[in-house]
Motif scaffolding. Structure first.
Motif, PDB file in Angstrom:
ATOM      1  N   PRO A  43     -20.761 -81.216 -12.295  1.00 38.18           N
ATOM      2  CA  PRO A  43     -19.628 -82.077 -12.654  1.00 38.18           C
ATOM      3  C   PRO A  43     -18.480 -81.879 -11.675  1.00 38.18           C
ATOM      4  N   ILE A  44     -17.730 -82.943 -11.431  1.00 39.67           N
ATOM      5  CA  ILE A  44     -16.701 -82.871 -10.393  1.00 39.67           C
ATOM      6  C   ILE A  44     -15.538 -81.972 -10.780  1.00 39.67           C
ATOM      7  N   ASP A  45     -15.365 -81.676 -12.060  1.00 42.03           N
ATOM      8  CA  ASP A  45     -14.229 -80.857 -12.488  1.00 42.03           C
ATOM      9  C   ASP A  45     -14.643 -79.488 -13.010  1.00 42.03           C
ATOM     10  N   ALA A  46     -15.891 -79.078 -12.750  1.00 38.33           N
ATOM     11  CA  ALA A  46     -16.380 -77.794 -13.247  1.00 38.33           C
ATOM     12  C   ALA A  46     -16.329 -76.744 -12.145  1.00 38.33           C
ATOM     13  N   PRO A  47     -15.602 -75.619 -12.343  1.00 39.36           N
ATOM     14  CA  PRO A  47     -15.599 -74.540 -11.345  1.00 39.36           C
ATOM     15  C   PRO A  47     -16.980 -73.881 -11.276  1.00 39.36           C
ATOM     16  N   VAL A  48     -17.488 -73.720 -10.059  1.00 38.27           N
ATOM     17  CA  VAL A  48     -18.803 -73.099  -9.869  1.00 38.27           C
ATOM     18  C   VAL A  48     -18.732 -71.913  -8.915  1.00 38.27           C
ATOM     19  N   ALA A  49     -17.551 -71.659  -8.332  1.00 43.16           N
ATOM     20  CA  ALA A  49     -17.412 -70.570  -7.372  1.00 43.16           C
ATOM     21  C   ALA A  49     -15.942 -70.139  -7.347  1.00 43.16           C
ATOM     22  N   PHE A  50     -15.659 -69.155  -6.500  1.00 45.32           N
ATOM     23  CA  PHE A  50     -14.282 -68.746  -6.310  1.00 45.32           C
ATOM     24  C   PHE A  50     -13.526 -69.820  -5.534  1.00 45.32           C
ATOM     25  N   GLY A  56     -22.719 -71.825   0.296  1.00 44.04           N
ATOM     26  CA  GLY A  56     -23.878 -71.027  -0.078  1.00 44.04           C
ATOM     27  C   GLY A  56     -24.060 -70.984  -1.573  1.00 44.04           C
ATOM     28  N   GLY A  57     -25.259 -70.598  -2.002  1.00 46.77           N
ATOM     29  CA  GLY A  57     -25.527 -70.468  -3.419  1.00 46.77           C
ATOM     30  C   GLY A  57     -25.526 -71.808  -4.130  1.00 46.77           C
ATOM     31  N   ASP A  58     -24.774 -71.861  -5.239  1.00 46.55           N
ATOM     32  CA  ASP A  58     -24.705 -73.094  -6.025  1.00 46.55           C
ATOM     33  C   ASP A  58     -23.784 -74.134  -5.401  1.00 46.55           C
ATOM     34  N   ALA A  59     -23.077 -73.760  -4.351  1.00 46.47           N
ATOM     35  CA  ALA A  59     -22.152 -74.682  -3.688  1.00 46.47           C
ATOM     36  C   ALA A  59     -22.523 -74.768  -2.208  1.00 46.47           C
ATOM     37  N   PRO A  60     -23.408 -75.711  -1.829  1.00 46.66           N
ATOM     38  CA  PRO A  60     -23.857 -75.782  -0.423  1.00 46.66           C
ATOM     39  C   PRO A  60     -22.722 -75.991   0.569  1.00 46.66           C
ATOM     40  N   LEU A  61     -21.629 -76.635   0.152  1.00 44.28           N
ATOM     41  CA  LEU A  61     -20.463 -76.816   1.019  1.00 44.28           C
ATOM     42  C   LEU A  61     -19.288 -75.963   0.563  1.00 44.28           C
ATOM     43  N   GLY A  62     -19.530 -74.999  -0.280  1.00 45.67           N
ATOM     44  CA  GLY A  62     -18.467 -74.105  -0.730  1.00 45.67           C
ATOM     45  C   GLY A  62     -17.659 -74.686  -1.877  1.00 45.67           C
ATOM     46  N   ASP A  69     -17.254 -77.569  -6.871  1.00 47.84           N
ATOM     47  CA  ASP A  69     -18.258 -77.800  -5.835  1.00 47.84           C
ATOM     48  C   ASP A  69     -17.807 -78.923  -4.903  1.00 47.84           C
ATOM     49  N   VAL A  70     -17.640 -78.608  -3.621  1.00 47.60           N
ATOM     50  CA  VAL A  70     -17.190 -79.599  -2.644  1.00 47.60           C
ATOM     51  C   VAL A  70     -18.231 -80.700  -2.471  1.00 47.60           C
ATOM     52  N   LEU A  71     -19.516 -80.342  -2.476  1.00 42.77           N
ATOM     53  CA  LEU A  71     -20.565 -81.340  -2.290  1.00 42.77           C
ATOM     54  C   LEU A  71     -20.556 -82.352  -3.433  1.00 42.77           C
ATOM     55  N   SER A  72     -20.411 -81.888  -4.668  1.00 38.86           N
ATOM     56  CA  SER A  72     -20.394 -82.804  -5.812  1.00 38.86           C
ATOM     57  C   SER A  72     -19.201 -83.755  -5.742  1.00 38.86           C
TER      58      SER A  72
END
Length: 281
Positions: A43-50, A56-62, A69-72
């Motif tokens: 989701p575009i408003d869900a934090p998935v990383a710092f 990397g990981g769940d955020a291919p573009l950080g 998620d930048v990619l989402s």
């Protein structure tokens, strides 16, 4: 023994290839923008990383400034920007083409149209965007689109009017007018077909200008507002952390740049070539 040579590609095939090749990046970006919300992994408003996490990981573009998620957000943020720029380009091109041709066919009326356009052009564009967007009820993307449309028409009218003026004085247009043809017929059947190159180039220019205005408005905190996903808004939101996660700013910048360049090149290739003395009409 003579070696058979490959026949040259027909002219329509070469022309289609010349138009499609520059348009491929824009077509891919439009398709990605339309299908992007379905392909977004989060989701575009869900934090998935710092915040400003590296790729990397769940955020291919950080992650962005809130760890989203930048990619989402990139996949979901293209359609609103493209739709807004397309609406601006269509309205401005249609209104300016009709008004500019009428100004060329009716010089007395055309002088008043050009004077009104000159007065509007004198207004600084950024100030006009701010005035319209801030005065518009609830503001937002619609206010920026309205401002871009109102500011773009006067410039475009002058371009179309200057291109249509020589055509309006040609013999076949004067003969049609003397034969009793009305203004609509003269505009659509006699003048407009000879302005294809100008109209196509104008549409491409207005589309790129629409992207530019929406992007500038985002930097001025006008138009799209958080937490909406928008390429221009992503650039402003993440500018402070560009050294921590360059993808948060670089990815939407690259998407906007490729879209603008591709549309310009495609519009230039689509415009019919002007005849030269060596080219038979």
């Amino acid at each position: 023994m003579t070696v058979p040579t490959k026949p040259a590609a027909p002219a329509p095939t070469r022309r289609a290839r010349r138009v499609l090749l520059p348009a491929v990046p824009a077509l891919l970006l439009v398709a990605l923008a339309l299908a992007g919300p379905l392909l977004a992994p989060h989701p575009i408003d869900a934090p998935v990383a710092f915040p400003y996490a590296e790729a990397g990981g769940d955020a291919p573009l950080g992650g962005d400034q809130l760890g989203r998620d930048v990619l989402s957000r990139l996949l979901s943020g293209g359609a609103p920007l493209i739709a807004t720029a397309l609406a601006i380009a269509l309205i401005v091109t249609a209104a300016a083409t009709a008004t500019g041709i009428i100004a060329a066919l009716r010089p007395a009326l055309g002088r008043w149209i050009e004077r009104a356009a000159d007065l509007t052009i004198l207004l600084p564009s950024v100030l006009a965007i701010m005035l319209i967007a801030l005065a518009w009820p609830a503001g937002g993307r619609l206010a920026v689109a309205a401002a871009a449309t109102l500011l773009g028409i006067p410039y475009a009218v002058r371009i179309v009017s200057a291109a249509a003026a020589p055509i309006a004085t040609t013999g076949y247009v004067e003969a049609a007018a003397a034969g009793g043809e009305n203004l609509w017929h003269l505009t659509v059947r006699e003048v407009l077909p000879n302005l294809r190159s100008t109209v196509i180039a104008l549409f491409g220019l207005r589309f790129v200008e629409g992207i530019y205005i929406v992007s500038v408005a985002a930097f001025l905190q006008l138009g799209p507002q958080p937490p909406e996903a928008d390429w221009a808004l992503m650039i402003r939101e993440n500018a402070a952390g560009i050294t921590l996660n360059p993808w948060a700013v670089g990815a939407p910048c690259l998407a906007i740049g490729l879209l603008a360049i591709s549309v310009n090149l495609a519009a230039e290739a689509l415009a019919p070539a002007r005849p030269t003395p060596e080219t038979p009409l």
